[in-house]
Design a protein around this motif. Structure first.
Motif, PDB file in Angstrom:
ATOM      1  N   VAL A  87      -1.771   0.511  -5.490  1.00 18.13           N
ATOM      2  CA  VAL A  87      -0.650  -0.312  -5.026  1.00 18.13           C
ATOM      3  C   VAL A  87      -0.154   0.279  -3.717  1.00 18.13           C
ATOM      4  O   VAL A  87      -0.100   1.505  -3.548  1.00 18.13           O
ATOM      5  CB  VAL A  87       0.496  -0.349  -6.060  1.00 18.13           C
ATOM      6  N   VAL A  88       0.212  -0.574  -2.788  1.00 14.80           N
ATOM      7  CA  VAL A  88       0.777  -0.158  -1.505  1.00 14.80           C
ATOM      8  C   VAL A  88       2.244  -0.570  -1.459  1.00 14.80           C
ATOM      9  O   VAL A  88       2.584  -1.716  -1.766  1.00 14.80           O
ATOM     10  CB  VAL A  88       0.016  -0.798  -0.323  1.00 14.80           C
ATOM     11  N   HIS A  89       3.108   0.369  -1.116  1.00 16.86           N
ATOM     12  CA  HIS A  89       4.518   0.086  -0.870  1.00 16.86           C
ATOM     13  C   HIS A  89       4.850   0.458   0.566  1.00 16.86           C
ATOM     14  O   HIS A  89       4.227   1.368   1.145  1.00 16.86           O
ATOM     15  CB  HIS A  89       5.430   0.888  -1.805  1.00 16.86           C
ATOM     16  N   ARG A 131       5.712  -4.668  -1.350  1.00 13.18           N
ATOM     17  CA  ARG A 131       4.681  -4.232  -2.300  1.00 13.18           C
ATOM     18  C   ARG A 131       3.447  -5.102  -2.153  1.00 13.18           C
ATOM     19  O   ARG A 131       3.532  -6.342  -2.164  1.00 13.18           O
ATOM     20  CB  ARG A 131       5.202  -4.316  -3.726  1.00 13.18           C
ATOM     21  N   ALA A 132       2.286  -4.450  -2.031  1.00 15.53           N
ATOM     22  CA  ALA A 132       1.002  -5.159  -1.984  1.00 15.53           C
ATOM     23  C   ALA A 132       0.107  -4.600  -3.073  1.00 15.53           C
ATOM     24  O   ALA A 132       0.027  -3.384  -3.266  1.00 15.53           O
ATOM     25  CB  ALA A 132       0.348  -4.984  -0.626  1.00 15.53           C
ATOM     26  N   SER A 133      -0.560  -5.492  -3.797  1.00 22.16           N
ATOM     27  CA  SER A 133      -1.481  -5.078  -4.855  1.00 22.16           C
ATOM     28  C   SER A 133      -2.707  -5.965  -4.796  1.00 22.16           C
ATOM     29  O   SER A 133      -2.812  -6.861  -3.957  1.00 22.16           O
ATOM     30  CB  SER A 133      -0.803  -5.162  -6.227  1.00 22.16           C
ATOM     31  N   GLY A 134      -3.648  -5.721  -5.714  1.00 22.85           N
ATOM     32  CA  GLY A 134      -4.833  -6.560  -5.793  1.00 22.85           C
ATOM     33  C   GLY A 134      -5.632  -6.575  -4.496  1.00 22.85           C
ATOM     34  O   GLY A 134      -5.735  -5.563  -3.793  1.00 22.85           O
ATOM     35  N   PRO A 135      -6.209  -7.734  -4.131  1.00 23.67           N
ATOM     36  CA  PRO A 135      -7.047  -7.802  -2.925  1.00 23.67           C
ATOM     37  C   PRO A 135      -6.316  -7.400  -1.648  1.00 23.67           C
ATOM     38  O   PRO A 135      -6.916  -6.792  -0.761  1.00 23.67           O
ATOM     39  CB  PRO A 135      -7.468  -9.279  -2.887  1.00 23.67           C
ATOM     40  N   ALA A 137      -3.885  -5.164  -1.285  1.00 24.34           N
ATOM     41  CA  ALA A 137      -3.829  -3.704  -1.240  1.00 24.34           C
ATOM     42  C   ALA A 137      -5.186  -3.132  -0.858  1.00 24.34           C
ATOM     43  O   ALA A 137      -5.273  -2.161  -0.078  1.00 24.34           O
ATOM     44  CB  ALA A 137      -3.381  -3.146  -2.589  1.00 24.34           C
ATOM     45  N   ASP A 138      -6.251  -3.709  -1.375  1.00 25.24           N
ATOM     46  CA  ASP A 138      -7.589  -3.221  -1.065  1.00 25.24           C
ATOM     47  C   ASP A 138      -7.884  -3.361   0.420  1.00 25.24           C
ATOM     48  O   ASP A 138      -8.441  -2.445   1.050  1.00 25.24           O
ATOM     49  CB  ASP A 138      -8.622  -3.993  -1.886  1.00 25.24           C
ATOM     50  N   ALA A 185     -13.130   3.829  -5.767  1.00 20.26           N
ATOM     51  CA  ALA A 185     -12.716   4.864  -4.820  1.00 20.26           C
ATOM     52  C   ALA A 185     -11.886   4.262  -3.702  1.00 20.26           C
ATOM     53  O   ALA A 185     -12.120   3.127  -3.262  1.00 20.26           O
ATOM     54  CB  ALA A 185     -13.939   5.567  -4.244  1.00 20.26           C
ATOM     55  N   LEU A 186     -10.920   5.035  -3.226  1.00 19.36           N
ATOM     56  CA  LEU A 186     -10.063   4.573  -2.141  1.00 19.36           C
ATOM     57  C   LEU A 186     -10.734   4.736  -0.779  1.00 19.36           C
ATOM     58  O   LEU A 186     -10.557   3.896   0.106  1.00 19.36           O
ATOM     59  CB  LEU A 186      -8.746   5.347  -2.150  1.00 19.36           C
TER      60      LEU A 186
END
Length: 371
Positions: A87-89, A131-135, A137-138, A185-186
């Motif tokens: 997750v990106v904040h 907040r960004a999540s899922g695709p 955030a990727d 992996a990030l």
């Protein structure tokens, strides 16, 4: 990166050393019941301008801060375990006032822009946290490792963030969590299945003591009268001497019952603009036979002075919140649970940089489970 020292506790924005085992100093002869995990210790590191942290449950976060003195930040979090997702904040202090309140938060990476929606948690969303999540955030995380320019924009406000260290910080998480070359992996992503990453380690268990009846104590837990023999102890007199200038704080002594024969007394020792320091003693009934206590965090020596501390008899938890500055966006939060024999560390969060990060998103150093 700055290193903030608060009430004898070092808040390290970067620390490569492994901390000592967590413990609590109990009354003489008591078993401290030290929580442990199977070799998993919290650690913080700095990778150029990025701050990275993994807790004792192997949950990890990395942060980027502002390069221009603004109050802004970017956070990537990755829980432990093979099926975890990142997750990106992000946050930017809204100095523009009402005209910026409804403006979207935009993250620009080398000129490409991602509009980040408000966090669905009302407490965070109302603070302007995105907040960004899922695709999404990727996409953001994949771009961060090779970024040369990062900018956060909200209405008329903007802040430059440093990309220096992003790739190393993300790779460090992959290594710590055992997900190198896996599809989760990030940074170093490969074809290995997600199941190749290890599961999250078990958290230590802390069993709170039964709640103690507080009947018969003063209605207010402050301004308790210290017994003469207790007040005459050299350590107590030295402690209180620092507050001769403030009669109200001098008298702000707390008294609460841990069990039918054991009490916890807190004596204010010093104060600043936004921090009140307190020493604690465990005693028998009515303050008899006082024994000073010191409490252990994940780093450094046990603390015999706590900052902005309070004990909650309902949860049997003693907390401190040592603020790095008045708005409380940096510092140390620690909680110790009374087990019936000792106060044992049950939670710790440390934010060593004053970037405006809300408390809920501070890096966790230590977590436990209740039995």
């Amino acid at each position: 990166m700055r290193t903030i020292i608060i009430a004898g506790t070092a808040l390290l924005a970067a620390c490569g050393a492994e901390p000592e085992a967590v413990s609590a100093r109990a009354p003489d002869g008591a078993d401290p019941r030290v929580p442990t995990t199977a070799g998993v210790q919290p650690v913080q590191r700095a990778f150029r301008d990025w701050m990275a942290s993994c807790d004792n449950g192997a949950d990890c976060v990395v942060f980027a801060g502002p390069t221009d003195g603004a109050t802004a930040w970017l956070r990537v979090s990755m829980p432990a375990g093979p099926m975890a997702t990142p997750v990106v904040h992000a946050g930017l202090w809204d100095g523009g006032g009402a005209q910026n309140a409804a403006a979207p938060l935009r993250l620009q990476i080398d000129g490409r822009e991602e509009v980040i929606g408000p966090d669905p948690d009302p407490d965070l969303g109302q603070q302007g946290v995105g907040r960004a999540s899922g695709p999404q955030a990727d996409v953001i995380i994949r771009a961060l490792g090779d970024a040369r320019r990062l900018v956060l924009v909200k209405g008329s406000e903007s802040a430059a963030l440093s990309p220096n260290g992003a790739a190393a910080a993300l790779l460090w998480i992959d290594e710590r969590q055992g997900r190198l070359d896996t599809v989760t992996a990030l940074r170093r992503r490969g074809d290995r299945p997600a199941s190749d990453a290890p599961g999250a380690p078990a958290l230590p268990v802390v069993a709170p003591a039964p709640a103690a009846d507080q009947a018969g104590l003063p209605a207010a837990d402050r301004n308790a009268a210290l017994p003469a023999a207790f007040a005459a102890l050299p350590a107590v007199r030295e402690c209180r001497s620092n507050l001769d200038w403030n009669p109200d704080l001098f008298k702000a002594v707390t008294r609460q019952r841990l069990d039918a024969r054991t009490e916890l007394w807190g004596v204010p020792c010093d104060a600043g603009a936004y921090n009140l320091m307190t020493r604690y003693w465990i005693t028998g009934p009515d303050g008899a036979d006082p024994r000073a206590i010191a409490l252990q965090g994940t780093q450094g020596e046990p603390q015999d002075v706590l900052t902005n501390a309070e004990y909650d008899p309902a949860t049997r938890i003693l907390r401190q919140f040592a603020k790095g500055r008045g708005i409380g966006d940096c510092g140390v939060f620690q909680a110790w649970t009374w087990t019936g024999r000792a106060f044992v560390l049950s939670q710790e969060r440390v934010m060593g940089e004053c970037w405006g990060v809300p408390f809920e998103l501070w890096p966790t150093q230590w977590r436990t489970r209740e039995r």
